[in-house]
Write a protein that holds these residues in place. Structure first.
Motif, PDB file in Angstrom:
ATOM      1  N   UNK A  88       0.909  -1.342   0.017  1.00  0.00           N
ATOM      2  CA  UNK A  88       0.011  -0.028  -0.015  1.00  0.00           C
ATOM      3  C   UNK A  88       0.780   1.256  -0.126  1.00  0.00           C
ATOM      4  N   UNK A  89       1.893   1.231   0.688  1.00  0.00           N
ATOM      5  CA  UNK A  89       2.918   2.605   1.014  1.00  0.00           C
ATOM      6  C   UNK A  89       3.386   2.790  -0.512  1.00  0.00           C
ATOM      7  N   UNK A  90       3.910   1.722  -1.093  1.00  0.00           N
ATOM      8  CA  UNK A  90       4.604   1.869  -2.673  1.00  0.00           C
ATOM      9  C   UNK A  90       3.439   2.379  -3.522  1.00  0.00           C
ATOM     10  N   UNK A  91       2.324   1.816  -3.477  1.00  0.00           N
ATOM     11  CA  UNK A  91       1.189   2.486  -4.317  1.00  0.00           C
ATOM     12  C   UNK A  91       0.953   3.800  -4.160  1.00  0.00           C
ATOM     13  N   UNK A  92       0.772   4.133  -2.770  1.00  0.00           N
ATOM     14  CA  UNK A  92       0.556   5.426  -2.347  1.00  0.00           C
ATOM     15  C   UNK A  92       1.620   6.377  -2.979  1.00  0.00           C
ATOM     16  N   UNK A  93       2.940   6.056  -2.737  1.00  0.00           N
ATOM     17  CA  UNK A  93       4.036   7.008  -3.097  1.00  0.00           C
ATOM     18  C   UNK A  93       4.087   7.054  -4.821  1.00  0.00           C
ATOM     19  N   UNK A  94       3.763   6.131  -5.428  1.00  0.00           N
ATOM     20  CA  UNK A  94       3.821   6.124  -6.939  1.00  0.00           C
ATOM     21  C   UNK A  94       2.849   6.960  -7.362  1.00  0.00           C
TER      22      UNK A  94
ATOM     23  N   UNK B 134       4.482  -1.400  -9.362  1.00  0.00           N
ATOM     24  CA  UNK B 134       4.081  -3.001  -9.383  1.00  0.00           C
ATOM     25  C   UNK B 134       4.049  -3.319  -7.755  1.00  0.00           C
ATOM     26  N   UNK B 135       3.133  -2.670  -7.213  1.00  0.00           N
ATOM     27  CA  UNK B 135       3.272  -2.936  -5.770  1.00  0.00           C
ATOM     28  C   UNK B 135       3.194  -4.321  -5.336  1.00  0.00           C
ATOM     29  N   UNK B 136       2.558  -5.278  -6.043  1.00  0.00           N
ATOM     30  CA  UNK B 136       2.461  -6.686  -5.919  1.00  0.00           C
ATOM     31  C   UNK B 136       1.456  -7.007  -4.693  1.00  0.00           C
ATOM     32  N   UNK B 137       2.011  -8.076  -4.189  1.00  0.00           N
ATOM     33  CA  UNK B 137       0.971  -8.688  -2.925  1.00  0.00           C
ATOM     34  C   UNK B 137       1.104  -7.992  -1.843  1.00  0.00           C
ATOM     35  N   UNK B 138       0.314  -8.003  -0.793  1.00  0.00           N
ATOM     36  CA  UNK B 138       0.689  -7.214   0.723  1.00  0.00           C
ATOM     37  C   UNK B 138       1.740  -7.773   1.308  1.00  0.00           C
ATOM     38  N   UNK B 139       2.618  -7.124   1.703  1.00  0.00           N
ATOM     39  CA  UNK B 139       3.858  -7.473   2.379  1.00  0.00           C
ATOM     40  C   UNK B 139       3.880  -6.747   3.825  1.00  0.00           C
ATOM     41  N   UNK B 140       3.913  -7.237   4.911  1.00  0.00           N
ATOM     42  CA  UNK B 140       4.092  -6.710   6.371  1.00  0.00           C
ATOM     43  C   UNK B 140       5.152  -6.590   6.698  1.00  0.00           C
ATOM     44  N   UNK B 141       5.474  -5.309   7.414  1.00  0.00           N
ATOM     45  CA  UNK B 141       6.859  -5.364   8.030  1.00  0.00           C
ATOM     46  C   UNK B 141       6.529  -4.353   9.248  1.00  0.00           C
ATOM     47  N   UNK B 142       7.514  -4.134  10.309  1.00  0.00           N
ATOM     48  CA  UNK B 142       7.353  -3.328  11.115  1.00  0.00           C
ATOM     49  C   UNK B 142       8.389  -2.049  11.062  1.00  0.00           C
ATOM     50  N   UNK B 143       7.614  -0.937  10.852  1.00  0.00           N
ATOM     51  CA  UNK B 143       8.453  -0.033  10.633  1.00  0.00           C
ATOM     52  C   UNK B 143       7.656   1.467  11.058  1.00  0.00           C
ATOM     53  N   UNK B 144       8.388   2.312  10.776  1.00  0.00           N
ATOM     54  CA  UNK B 144       7.840   3.895  10.851  1.00  0.00           C
ATOM     55  C   UNK B 144       7.297   4.253   9.525  1.00  0.00           C
ATOM     56  N   UNK B 145       5.774   4.514   9.508  1.00  0.00           N
ATOM     57  CA  UNK B 145       5.596   4.807   8.211  1.00  0.00           C
ATOM     58  C   UNK B 145       5.838   6.004   7.550  1.00  0.00           C
ATOM     59  N   UNK B 146       6.040   7.090   8.551  1.00  0.00           N
ATOM     60  CA  UNK B 146       6.350   8.304   8.136  1.00  0.00           C
ATOM     61  C   UNK B 146       7.841   8.538   7.420  1.00  0.00           C
ATOM     62  N   UNK B 147       8.674   7.573   8.232  1.00  0.00           N
ATOM     63  CA  UNK B 147      10.168   7.636   7.931  1.00  0.00           C
ATOM     64  C   UNK B 147      10.176   6.763   6.585  1.00  0.00           C
ATOM     65  N   UNK B 148       9.397   5.878   6.282  1.00  0.00           N
ATOM     66  CA  UNK B 148       9.599   5.121   4.975  1.00  0.00           C
ATOM     67  C   UNK B 148       8.962   5.785   3.999  1.00  0.00           C
ATOM     68  N   UNK B 149       7.854   6.518   4.154  1.00  0.00           N
ATOM     69  CA  UNK B 149       7.620   7.551   3.235  1.00  0.00           C
ATOM     70  C   UNK B 149       8.520   8.495   2.777  1.00  0.00           C
ATOM     71  N   UNK B 150       9.222   9.038   3.724  1.00  0.00           N
ATOM     72  CA  UNK B 150      10.356  10.149   3.589  1.00  0.00           C
ATOM     73  C   UNK B 150      11.286   9.274   2.568  1.00  0.00           C
ATOM     74  N   UNK B 151      11.952   8.043   2.912  1.00  0.00           N
ATOM     75  CA  UNK B 151      12.826   7.455   2.231  1.00  0.00           C
ATOM     76  C   UNK B 151      12.608   6.855   0.745  1.00  0.00           C
TER      77      UNK B 151
END
Length: 477
Positions: free
Chosen positions: A322-328, A345-362
């Motif tokens: 979902x994060x990849x689709x949002x940033x694209x 190509x976001x593909x199937x859902x992949x779950x990780x433990x992360x800071x969503x804001x920092x991952x958006x920034x990266x």
């Protein structure tokens, strides 16, 4: 300064030499002393065995044939000088000498133990002739018929053997002492050589030679391990110092432009008539440049916090798909304005433990770079894949690519491949990407070649639903 430092180590080398020589010397003295002690005891014991055997032979004659026969045997041996190596004396129960056989130089041997003190066991005493410097070891016992038999043997040969051994011992000890001093000197020099090399290296670094290193001896021992770690530390320090210098140079270069613009804007505002629109525009430009400087400082602080492990992260379950689709979708509009096609190509859902804001920034920094350096008509692609134990995000572009010389440096803060600074930017985007991913336990790598575009590969560890607490719902549609 180097000579003064080495002079301070000379007492250490001297002490090591003295300690080694002393231990070596006293160990040798102890070894030879024990050897002499056991040799002397063995030789003396052998002498007594010989004398005891002689006494047993004569006692058997007295036991089997009588005391008179033993007296006659001793007298015959004295007459014909049969036993010139032994001293023989036979006394009766009152102490009178019945027979005696001995070399002339053994005259004057005292009676020894009184007859009343003897039994059938051998009793020992010694007699030394100061005139002849000879010692006689004598064994005495009572024999059949009430007689007392004394048998002695000269210890001159034994004393000569032990004296020769003592002379050899002193010679060997002196040679051992000299060998200990030489060996101690060589050992001290070999032991302290890495320290001397270390002192010389530190002296060279103190004079500004950051490339100075401690030479390796190639022995593969603990000292070589220490030298290897020390040189690695020096390499790291040199890299950090060089990077700090370049960072300061780049920061000075990047800050010069906004500061110059701010100064020009302030000067324009000062000369603008009161109420003029030019002054307001100049102040707006100053505010924009201040914001740019503040953004640079904030980004530098974020990178430093991530690299030192103190970055505050709000960790929770994040669906990378979902994060990849949002940033694209967000950067699709920016790419469209520039004439660049951005596909995802976001593909199937992949779950990780992360800071969503920092991952958006990266991801935003990666997509911003890809769109910025891709020419009009080019293509940018972002995809998500699941690998064993990891999630992999790839951001590809059709940009100019990165030279092999620049690839190891692109993740350094304030480093820009474009030395002319013709493309607007801070040179902190990729450094922040690496710092954020490192804080999440992931990594980022680049695959690029000049003229063939670039691909940035982000790897993040997967987590199980138990770690997520509540796994994110799969994205629908």
């Amino acid at each position: 300064m180097s000579s003064s430092r080495e002079a301070r180590w000379r007492p250490t080398s001297l002490r090591l030499t003295i300690w080694y020589a002393a231990v070596f010397f006293f160990s040798s003295v102890l070894l030879f002393g024990l050897t002499f002690f056991f040799l002397s005891g063995t030789v003396r014991e052998q002498e007594r065995r010989i004398v005891s055997g002689k006494i047993a032979d004569y006692a058997a004659i007295a036991q089997n044939q009588g005391l008179d026969v033993l007296r006659d045997v001793i007298r015959q041996e004295a007459e014909y000088e049969v036993t010139t190596d032994f001293f023989l004396r036979l006394r009766d129960a009152k102490g009178a000498v019945l027979a005696e056989a001995a070399p002339l130089w053994w005259e004057g041997v005292p009676p020894g133990i009184a007859p009343g003190d003897l039994d059938e066991n051998v009793h020992w005493f010694s007699w030394r002739s100061e005139e002849l410097e000879s010692e006689l070891v004598v064994g005495a016992r009572r024999v059949a018929g009430g007689g007392v038999l004394l048998v002695g043997r000269d210890r001159s040969d034994t004393e000569e053997l032990l004296g020769t051994f003592q002379t050899l011992f002193v010679t060997v000890i002196l040679f051992t002492g000299l060998l200990g001093v030489i060996g101690g000197t060589l050992l001290a020099r070999r032991t302290l050589r890495p320290i001397s090399d270390l002192i010389r290296t530190l002296s060279a670094i103190d004079k500004g030679r950051l490339d100075a290193r401690v030479p390796m001896r190639g022995g593969g021992d603990e000292l070589d391990g220490l030298v290897r770690l020390f040189n690695a530390m020096l390499d790291r320090i040199r890299t950090l110092v060089t990077g700090m210098r370049e960072t300061l140079d780049n920061a000075a270069h990047d800050l010069r432009t906004p500061i110059t613009r701010m100064r020009m804007g302030i000067e324009a505002a000062l000369v603008e008539p009161e109420g003029g629109q030019g002054g307001r525009a100049a102040l707006a430009d100053c505010a924009e440049e201040c914001e740019r400087i503040a953004t640079m400082m904030d980004t530098l602080m974020d990178i430093s916090e991530a690299e030192t492990g103190v970055m505050q992260l709000t960790l929770r379950g994040v669906d990378l798909s979902a994060l990849v689709a949002e940033m694209a979708e967000t950067y699709g509009y920016i790419a469209e304005e520039k004439g660049v096609v951005l596909s995802s190509r976001p593909g199937a859902p992949v779950a990780v433990t992360a800071d969503a804001g920092r991952m958006r920034q990266a991801l935003a920094n990666l997509l911003d770079n890809a769109v910025k350096y891709t020419p009009a008509g080019g293509h940018v692609d972002i995809s998500l894949e699941r690998a064993p134990g990891h999630a992999v995000i790839r951001v590809r572009d059709d940009g100019p690519g990165i030279t092999p010389e620049d690839q190891p440096r692109i993740f350094d803060r304030l480093y820009r491949c474009d030395k002319s600074r013709s493309v607007r930017g801070l040179g902190l985007g990729l450094a922040l990407v690496r710092a954020v991913l490192t804080a999440h336990g992931g990594r980022v790598e680049v695959e690029s070649a000049p003229g063939r575009g670039s691909a940035f590969v982000v790897t993040l560890p997967l987590v199980t639903p138990s770690r997520l607490g509540a796994a994110p719902e799969p994205r629908r549609g």
